[in-house]
Design a protein around this motif. Sequence first.
Motif, mmCIF file in Angstrom:
data_model
loop_
_atom_site.group_PDB
_atom_site.id
_atom_site.type_symbol
_atom_site.label_atom_id
_atom_site.label_comp_id
_atom_site.label_asym_id
_atom_site.label_seq_id
_atom_site.Cartn_x
_atom_site.Cartn_y
_atom_site.Cartn_z
ATOM 1 N N ARG A 1 63.858 43.846 1.327
ATOM 2 C CA ARG A 1 63.562 44.237 2.708
ATOM 3 C C ARG A 1 62.732 45.513 2.750
ATOM 4 N NH1 ARG A 1 66.562 45.847 6.324
ATOM 5 N NH2 ARG A 1 68.367 46.497 5.132
ATOM 6 N N ALA A 2 63.082 46.481 1.907
ATOM 7 C CA ALA A 2 62.325 47.738 1.859
ATOM 8 C C ALA A 2 60.897 47.484 1.392
ATOM 9 C CB ALA A 2 63.023 48.742 0.930
ATOM 10 N N ARG A 3 60.718 46.619 0.413
ATOM 11 C CA ARG A 3 59.381 46.298 -0.078
ATOM 12 C C ARG A 3 58.552 45.599 1.005
ATOM 13 N NH1 ARG A 3 61.102 44.239 -6.166
ATOM 14 N NH2 ARG A 3 60.744 46.249 -7.200
ATOM 15 N N ILE A 4 59.173 44.694 1.733
ATOM 16 C CA ILE A 4 58.455 44.000 2.800
ATOM 17 C C ILE A 4 58.100 44.977 3.911
ATOM 18 C CG2 ILE A 4 58.738 42.298 4.657
ATOM 19 C CD1 ILE A 4 60.222 40.567 2.554
ATOM 20 N N GLU B 1 79.597 47.655 2.041
ATOM 21 C CA GLU B 1 79.133 48.699 2.954
ATOM 22 C C GLU B 1 77.873 48.325 3.736
ATOM 23 O OE1 GLU B 1 78.996 52.515 1.057
ATOM 24 O OE2 GLU B 1 81.020 52.295 0.248
ATOM 25 N N THR B 2 77.084 47.390 3.215
ATOM 26 C CA THR B 2 75.821 47.059 3.885
ATOM 27 C C THR B 2 75.713 45.596 4.309
ATOM 28 O OG1 THR B 2 74.673 46.474 1.841
ATOM 29 C CG2 THR B 2 74.592 48.803 2.536
ATOM 30 N N GLY B 3 76.533 44.752 3.731
ATOM 31 C CA GLY B 3 76.451 43.330 4.029
ATOM 32 C C GLY B 3 75.404 42.596 3.212
ATOM 33 N N GLU B 4 74.791 43.278 2.254
ATOM 34 C CA GLU B 4 73.773 42.643 1.421
ATOM 35 C C GLU B 4 73.817 43.219 0.014
ATOM 36 O OE1 GLU B 4 69.746 43.450 2.785
ATOM 37 O OE2 GLU B 4 70.344 45.438 3.421
ATOM 38 N N SER B 5 73.124 42.556 -0.881
ATOM 39 C CA SER B 5 73.060 43.042 -2.263
ATOM 40 C C SER B 5 71.988 44.123 -2.376
ATOM 41 C CB SER B 5 72.698 41.876 -3.196
ATOM 42 O OG SER B 5 71.352 41.482 -2.976
ATOM 43 N N PRO B 6 72.051 44.931 -3.439
ATOM 44 C CA PRO B 6 70.980 45.911 -3.650
ATOM 45 C C PRO B 6 69.607 45.244 -3.769
ATOM 46 C CG PRO B 6 72.846 46.423 -5.062
ATOM 47 C CD PRO B 6 73.127 45.093 -4.426
ATOM 48 N N ARG B 7 69.542 44.082 -4.403
ATOM 49 C CA ARG B 7 68.260 43.367 -4.552
ATOM 50 C C ARG B 7 67.716 42.963 -3.183
ATOM 51 N NH1 ARG B 7 65.714 40.479 -8.659
ATOM 52 N NH2 ARG B 7 67.587 40.453 -9.933
ATOM 53 N N SER B 8 68.566 42.447 -2.320
ATOM 54 C CA SER B 8 68.140 42.058 -0.974
ATOM 55 C C SER B 8 67.678 43.278 -0.180
ATOM 56 C CB SER B 8 69.287 41.350 -0.243
ATOM 57 O OG SER B 8 68.909 41.014 1.058
ATOM 58 N N THR C 1 56.589 35.488 4.054
ATOM 59 C CA THR C 1 56.515 34.486 5.115
ATOM 60 C C THR C 1 57.915 34.073 5.564
ATOM 61 O OG1 THR C 1 54.396 33.710 4.275
ATOM 62 C CG2 THR C 1 55.589 32.212 5.736
ATOM 63 N N ASP C 2 58.841 33.902 4.621
ATOM 64 C CA ASP C 2 60.226 33.561 4.985
ATOM 65 C C ASP C 2 60.871 34.647 5.828
ATOM 66 O OD1 ASP C 2 60.059 31.179 3.617
ATOM 67 O OD2 ASP C 2 61.232 31.863 1.884
ATOM 68 N N ARG C 3 60.655 35.904 5.463
ATOM 69 C CA ARG C 3 61.307 37.011 6.151
ATOM 70 C C ARG C 3 60.612 37.431 7.439
ATOM 71 N NH1 ARG C 3 64.899 40.446 2.648
ATOM 72 N NH2 ARG C 3 65.809 38.875 1.308
ATOM 73 N N VAL C 4 59.285 37.356 7.465
ATOM 74 C CA VAL C 4 58.518 37.878 8.593
ATOM 75 C C VAL C 4 58.099 36.768 9.558
ATOM 76 C CG1 VAL C 4 56.450 39.210 9.239
ATOM 77 C CG2 VAL C 4 57.745 39.823 7.197
ATOM 78 N N GLY C 5 57.971 35.554 9.045
ATOM 79 C CA GLY C 5 57.625 34.435 9.910
ATOM 80 C C GLY C 5 56.148 34.082 9.894
ATOM 81 N N ILE C 6 55.332 34.927 9.278
ATOM 82 C CA ILE C 6 53.896 34.652 9.107
ATOM 83 C C ILE C 6 53.471 35.183 7.744
ATOM 84 C CG2 ILE C 6 53.304 34.635 11.572
ATOM 85 C CD1 ILE C 6 52.386 37.500 11.362
ATOM 86 N N SER C 7 52.324 34.718 7.278
ATOM 87 C CA SER C 7 51.835 35.138 5.962
ATOM 88 C C SER C 7 51.355 36.587 6.005
ATOM 89 C CB SER C 7 50.680 34.238 5.530
ATOM 90 O OG SER C 7 49.534 34.514 6.326
ATOM 91 N N PRO C 8 51.237 37.233 4.838
ATOM 92 C CA PRO C 8 50.689 38.594 4.818
ATOM 93 C C PRO C 8 49.295 38.667 5.449
ATOM 94 C CG PRO C 8 51.691 38.099 2.699
ATOM 95 C CD PRO C 8 51.691 36.814 3.498
ATOM 96 N N ALA C 9 48.447 37.676 5.183
ATOM 97 C CA ALA C 9 47.095 37.692 5.756
ATOM 98 C C ALA C 9 47.151 37.594 7.281
ATOM 99 C CB ALA C 9 46.267 36.549 5.176
ATOM 100 N N MET D 1 79.207 47.971 -8.460
ATOM 101 C CA MET D 1 78.030 48.306 -7.658
ATOM 102 C C MET D 1 77.753 47.204 -6.639
ATOM 103 S SD MET D 1 75.386 50.003 -6.627
ATOM 104 C CE MET D 1 75.237 51.372 -7.753
ATOM 105 N N LEU D 2 77.716 45.961 -7.116
ATOM 106 C CA LEU D 2 77.431 44.841 -6.217
ATOM 107 C C LEU D 2 78.474 44.727 -5.106
ATOM 108 C CD1 LEU D 2 76.281 42.150 -8.806
ATOM 109 C CD2 LEU D 2 74.848 43.365 -7.147
ATOM 110 N N ARG D 3 79.744 44.818 -5.489
ATOM 111 C CA ARG D 3 80.823 44.677 -4.510
ATOM 112 C C ARG D 3 80.794 45.805 -3.488
ATOM 113 N NH1 ARG D 3 84.986 47.376 -4.038
ATOM 114 N NH2 ARG D 3 85.033 48.135 -6.163
ATOM 115 N N LYS D 4 80.698 47.035 -3.962
ATOM 116 C CA LYS D 4 80.744 48.193 -3.066
ATOM 117 C C LYS D 4 79.535 48.232 -2.125
ATOM 118 C CE LYS D 4 81.649 53.128 -3.082
ATOM 119 N NZ LYS D 4 82.021 54.311 -3.806
ATOM 120 N N PHE D 5 78.351 47.971 -2.665
ATOM 121 C CA PHE D 5 77.157 47.998 -1.828
ATOM 122 C C PHE D 5 77.216 46.887 -0.780
ATOM 123 C CE2 PHE D 5 72.657 47.480 -0.744
ATOM 124 C CZ PHE D 5 72.289 48.799 -0.542
ATOM 125 N N LYS D 6 77.636 45.711 -1.196
ATOM 126 C CA LYS D 6 77.739 44.590 -0.243
ATOM 127 C C LYS D 6 78.794 44.862 0.811
ATOM 128 C CE LYS D 6 77.771 39.776 0.446
ATOM 129 N NZ LYS D 6 76.718 38.839 0.288
#
Length: 185
Positions: A128-131, A117-124, A165-173, A110-115
Amino acid sequence: SRYPGAMVRTDSLIVQDDGVTTTAAFTAALDLATALVREHLGDNIARTTARITLAPENRTSQSPYIVDSMLPVNHTQFADDVGSWLVERMAEPYDLDLLSDAFHLSTRTMLRKFKDETGESPRSYLQRARIRKAKRLLESTDWSLGKILGHIGYQDPGTFRRLFTDRVGISPADYRKRFRNGGTG
């Protein structure tokens, strides 16, 4: 495709390379002007110029403005199916074993095939989807951060704030203040 040697840096407002300075969107020209003033005349003049022109003087990333759904995606049916499965269960804890079982694969496959095809892990992908979902909820609801976290599957506000903050560059607030119902930030 016309310039295969070019490398796009989607998170940077201003890129300097070999004497050429470029910028992103229309309003990023203000950031470019401020950066050029800073480079040639110093921080104090750049700060003063930004105040006079009512331009934000400290923007360093275009990450808060990126709309993920507009980015090109070259996934296979498998990757799309896995992504949909993850998004449908976003509020549940991430479980690689359960995910792999759902697609009749070993966790390693799963990890190998998904990575591949997408360049990232399922967790990553799920992060991104959660953010992305949190951004929409911060923009469109008055929900507390705790309620949003429950809706997207996070337990610890501190961990989520750091990741956001790491992904978006600013805090949620700060994101909510800037983008709530079309805020101008």
